[in-house]
Motif scaffolding. Structure first.
Motif, PDB file in Angstrom:
ATOM      1  N   ARG A 116       0.838  -1.212   0.000  1.00 26.38           N
ATOM      2  CA  ARG A 116       0.000   0.000   0.000  1.00 26.38           C
ATOM      3  C   ARG A 116       0.871   1.259   0.000  1.00 26.38           C
ATOM      4  O   ARG A 116       0.559   2.256  -0.657  1.00 26.38           O
ATOM      5  CB  ARG A 116      -0.923   0.007   1.218  1.00 26.38           C
ATOM      6  N   ASN A 232      -9.570  -5.325  -6.041  1.00 28.28           N
ATOM      7  CA  ASN A 232      -8.971  -4.035  -5.702  1.00 28.28           C
ATOM      8  C   ASN A 232      -8.401  -3.350  -6.936  1.00 28.28           C
ATOM      9  O   ASN A 232      -7.751  -3.979  -7.769  1.00 28.28           O
ATOM     10  CB  ASN A 232      -7.843  -4.242  -4.681  1.00 28.28           C
ATOM     11  N   GLU A 237      -6.832   3.525  -5.780  1.00 25.33           N
ATOM     12  CA  GLU A 237      -6.523   3.750  -4.364  1.00 25.33           C
ATOM     13  C   GLU A 237      -5.152   4.386  -4.198  1.00 25.33           C
ATOM     14  O   GLU A 237      -4.921   5.180  -3.279  1.00 25.33           O
ATOM     15  CB  GLU A 237      -6.595   2.437  -3.586  1.00 25.33           C
ATOM     16  N   ALA A 241      -6.157   7.752  -0.960  1.00 24.47           N
ATOM     17  CA  ALA A 241      -6.956   6.868  -0.109  1.00 24.47           C
ATOM     18  C   ALA A 241      -8.407   7.338  -0.032  1.00 24.47           C
ATOM     19  O   ALA A 241      -9.299   6.558   0.313  1.00 24.47           O
ATOM     20  CB  ALA A 241      -6.353   6.800   1.288  1.00 24.47           C
ATOM     21  N   LEU A 244     -11.026   5.346  -1.950  1.00 24.66           N
ATOM     22  CA  LEU A 244     -11.192   3.947  -1.550  1.00 24.66           C
ATOM     23  C   LEU A 244     -12.535   3.394  -2.025  1.00 24.66           C
ATOM     24  O   LEU A 244     -12.612   2.267  -2.511  1.00 24.66           O
ATOM     25  CB  LEU A 244     -11.084   3.815  -0.030  1.00 24.66           C
ATOM     26  N   LYS A 248     -12.981   0.126  -4.407  1.00 19.92           N
ATOM     27  CA  LYS A 248     -13.441  -1.113  -3.789  1.00 19.92           C
ATOM     28  C   LYS A 248     -14.867  -1.510  -4.147  1.00 19.92           C
ATOM     29  O   LYS A 248     -15.209  -2.692  -4.089  1.00 19.92           O
ATOM     30  CB  LYS A 248     -13.337  -0.978  -2.256  1.00 19.92           C
TER      31      LYS A 248
END
Length: 397
Positions: A116, A232, A237, A241, A244, A248
């Protein structure tokens, strides 16, 4: 009826004879979902006793309740096709949850936390991933997989990375005291074994995430588990963030199944703490990707993840399904060196574990998937028909 007790059932657990399984089947006769269990390769309809899986999970011992339940044998498991085309005229497996909210915990493995951080440092540009990965790993100077989140050692790791200009919000949820918890998918939107999963056209860097999914009742008690694919979009992403939700939650982006294995007589949560979840991606181009999600390496306990999701701060009156995170983040090159992995349409994604069976899906463009139409209003109307006098007859019309 043919005896299927010794017939191969590849989607079921290795010890299927000892497993208490519950799921859902779309029934064209009723134009709605039926709650089912599997006995000797046959699919038994339990809907007359449990109208929803959420109802069943509220039983003190759902495994015992399913074992004692009677019902009609309706299908052979091996004869249930997938639902890639969304044909409501054919019976097919659905996601084994219904009214439960689908929650997910992210960055629960230190290895995935590093990925990440890499995504964020790349700004979602997969062409930079290999170089940034080398930089991050060189900075760490060794493995940190044994670091306990929230500990003094974890704080020191955060300080080292921050001092090297590698601060990331993922460090906080990966190494800090509180896990990341987010809503993965709306109620009734998840797809099941055999269904197509969607990849949006706006993403060029994406991957499957093989995960253990805990099924929890309204009181926060874990009643069983299943497999999930938390599809994902790494480029989305990685850009921010705050994207998200876009990364998702898309049509067909949450696959769960094939069945919930209920805790009962010889199968408990402890049996899953060292479960090995394997991933296989077979591409139409001949590409093969294999991966493994070793739950023994998870950095937070299942109980901690559930407590972060449910408690005095948040209740779920219909229960919830909780994705517990993945160790696996593919970096294997699919094309040119350094370009890493991303899905292509037509990939067959297979997620398996010895005690939970196999969840299989094929990737397709989200715009080509059947539209999601059976939501809460449709479910409410369907249940009302079943409960009305002559409900079976009305539902079949």
């Amino acid at each position: 009826m043919e005896d299927l007790s010794t017939a191969p059932t590849p989607c079921l657990p290795e010890d299927e004879a000892d497993a208490v399984l519950v799921g859902r089947v779309w029934d064209p006769r009723y134009q709605g979902p039926r709650v089912v269990t599997v006995r000797g390769g046959h699919v038994v309809d339990l809907t007359d006793e449990f109208a929803t899986v959420a109802d069943l999970m509220e039983e003190h011992d759902p495994g015992q309740a399913v074992g004692a339940a009677s019902g009609a044998t309706r299908w052979s498991l091996r004869d249930l096709p997938g639902a890639q085309d969304g044909d409501r005229h054919l019976p097919h497996l659905l996601a084994p949850i219904d009214l439960q909210v689908v929650k997910a915990c992210g960055v629960t493995f230190v290895d995935s936390m590093i990925e990440r951080v890499i995504e964020e440092r790349c700004g979602g540009d997969f062409t930079r991933a290999a170089a940034v990965r080398r930089l991050v790993l060189d900075t760490l100077g060794g493995s940190i997989t044994a670091v306990t989140p929230g500990s003094e050692e974890a704080n020191r790791v955060k300080e080292v990375l921050t001092a090297q200009g590698m601060w990331s919000q993922y460090l906080e949820v990966g190494l800090g005291p509180h896990p990341e918890v987010f809503t993965k998918a709306p109620v009734l939107s998840s797809v099941g074994h055999g269904s197509a999963i969607g990849i949006p056209s706006f993403s060029v860097w994406n991957n499957p995430e093989p995960e253990l999914v805990l099924v929890v009742d309204s009181a926060g008690r874990i009643k069983g588990a299943t497999l999930g694919n938390d599809v994902n979009l790494r480029d989305i992403e990685g850009r921010s963030a705050l994207l998200l939700g876009m990364a998702k939650d898309n049509n067909g982006s949450c696959a769960i199944g094939p069945f919930i294995r209920l805790f009962h007589q010889g199968f408990t949560l402890d049996d899953l703490r060292s479960e090995e979840i394997t991933l296989r991606v077979d591409g139409p181009d001949g590409f093969l990707l294999k991966g493994r999600n070793s739950l023994a390496r998870i950095s937070r306990s299942f109980e901690e993840l559930v407590a972060a999701t449910h408690g005095s701060h948040h209740q779920y009156p219909d229960g919830f399904a909780l994705f517990t995170g993945t160790l696996f983040a593919p970096s294997q090159d699919r094309g040119e060196p350094g370009m890493g992995f991303t899905h292509r349409y037509g990939d067959t994604v297979t997620i398996s574990s010895p005690r939970l069976g196999t969840l299989g899906n094929v990737t397709r463009p989200t715009g080509e998937l059947p539209p999601w139409e059976f939501g809460i209003r449709a479910m409410t109307a369907y249940l009302a028909r079943l409960r009305s006098p002559g409900g079976a007859t009305v539902a079949a019309q």
